[in-house]
Design an enzyme around this catalytic site. Structure first.
Site, PDB file in Angstrom:
ATOM      1  N   TYR A 190       3.613  -1.795   1.703  1.00 33.33           N
ATOM      2  CA  TYR A 190       3.157  -0.580   1.684  1.00 33.33           C
ATOM      3  C   TYR A 190       2.421  -0.042   2.821  1.00 33.33           C
ATOM      4  O   TYR A 190       2.768   0.921   3.411  1.00 33.33           O
ATOM      5  CB  TYR A 190       2.322  -0.225   0.391  1.00 33.33           C
ATOM      6  CG  TYR A 190       2.159   1.159   0.120  1.00 33.33           C
ATOM      7  CD1 TYR A 190       3.159   1.861  -0.552  1.00 33.33           C
ATOM      8  CD2 TYR A 190       0.924   1.628   0.463  1.00 33.33           C
ATOM      9  CE1 TYR A 190       2.808   3.217  -0.984  1.00 33.33           C
ATOM     10  CE2 TYR A 190       0.765   3.008   0.190  1.00 33.33           C
ATOM     11  CZ  TYR A 190       1.569   3.819  -0.554  1.00 33.33           C
ATOM     12  OH  TYR A 190       1.348   4.913  -0.987  1.00 33.33           O
TER      13      TYR A 190
ATOM     14  N   SER B 266      -0.311   7.927   3.614  1.00 31.71           N
ATOM     15  CA  SER B 266      -1.026   7.493   2.835  1.00 31.71           C
ATOM     16  C   SER B 266      -2.339   7.093   3.554  1.00 31.71           C
ATOM     17  O   SER B 266      -2.189   7.013   4.872  1.00 31.71           O
ATOM     18  CB  SER B 266      -0.627   6.158   2.256  1.00 31.71           C
ATOM     19  OG  SER B 266      -1.716   5.397   1.480  1.00 31.71           O
TER      20      SER B 266
END
Ligand code: NAD
Length: 262
Positions: free
Chosen positions: A157, A144
């Site tokens: 995350y 990401s």
């Protein structure tokens, strides 16, 4: 044009979003596909059949809860048992939880780290042994923009995605002499169920419309002010699987509308 005939590709978390687009694209290029992920069994079966029929290639579905290391390892073992080999592994399954650290539930921390990071270790561990026997392989870890930079309220995350970029580099180095590559793809905002939840939460918190919440969410991070598409990410994955991608290893490829250029 990249052709993947005779290649076997496992895409984790391919019942939805980015993973589904990757499974479709690798199938169109001729790979035999193993799908995995959660969802309604009848709907998953329809997807599996639709991809197999349109791409004219075998498509299997193997359920596994990637929060559990033993199930992640078993997923790859079953892939090899059914298809005879594994050539391409896309570690894509992921979840999100948004909260400041003092309020972050312990079980959500554990789940995000297990699914977004540890599962890639477990699948790669089994897949690499098989790839090394045949001297060819491609591992693509879906990281990401949050594998490269941080945002508030996303501790688990961001930790998992930074971790998977590190795991990508180690996997690449350990296999550099073989034709086995490992790369990370770092998307910016993509319109999938994972992001829809964040848009809905923002619309509720700010008493604004879904359209306004979407505009704010994408615009505050992504200079393009447009979503990245799953289909474009799938084209990048396909390129990394090609012969021309054979010397790209240990990289983290951004496709983020300029997010991490800032
Ligand atoms: P999504 O919610 O559409 O898909 C997630 C997939 O993972 C689904 O198939 C789901 O069933 C599966 N999954 C979730 N938990 C699982 C578990 N325990 N075991 C097995 N499968 C499980 O989300 P997405 O946006 O397509 O996300 C895919 C990947 O892309 C994730 O790793 C995510 O972090 C990453 N990513 C997404 C964005 C974005 O903006 N959507 C941006 C950057 C990175």
């Amino acid at each position: 044009m990249t052709q993947l005939n005779h290649r076997v590709a496992l895409v984790t978390g391919s019942t939805s979003g980015i993973g589904l687009a990757m499974a479709r694209r690798l199938a169109q290029a001729g790979a035999e596909i193993v799908m995995n992920g959660f969802g309604d069994p009848a709907a998953i079966d329809r997807l599996r059949e639709e991809i197999a029929e349109s791409a004219k290639t075998p498509v299997h579905f193997i359920p596994a809860d990637l929060a559990k290391g033993a199930e992640a390892q078993a997923l790859v073992k079953q892939t090899i048992a059914i298809c005879g080999r594994i050539d391409i592994l896309v570690n894509n399954a992921g979840i999100q939880h948004v909260a400041a650290i003092p309020d972050f539930p312990d079980d959500r921390w554990d789940a995000v780290i297990a699914i977004n990071l540890s599962s890639a270790f477990h699948t790669s561990k089994i897949a690499l042994a098989d790839m090394q026997q045949r001297g060819w392989g491609r591992i693509i870890n879906i990281a990401s923009a949050h594998g490269l930079v941080a945002s508030v309220n996303k501790s688990a995350y961001v930790a998992a995605k930074h971790g998977i970029v590190g795991l990508t580099k180690v996997t690449a180095l350990e296999n550099a002499k073989a034709q086995i590559t490992c790369n990370a793809i770092c998307p910016g905002w993509v319109d999938t169920p994972l992001v829809r939840k964040q848009i809905e939460a923002r619309a509720t918190a700010q008493h604004c419309s879904i359209d306004e919440a979407t505009r704010q969410l994408v615009g505050e991070k992504q200079p393009s002010e447009r979503f990245v598409t799953p289909e474009h990410l799938a084209e990048l994955a396909l390129f990394l699987c090609s012969d021309a991608g054979g010397s790209i290893t240990g990289s983290a490829y951004s496709m983020d509308g300029g997010w991490t250029a800032q």
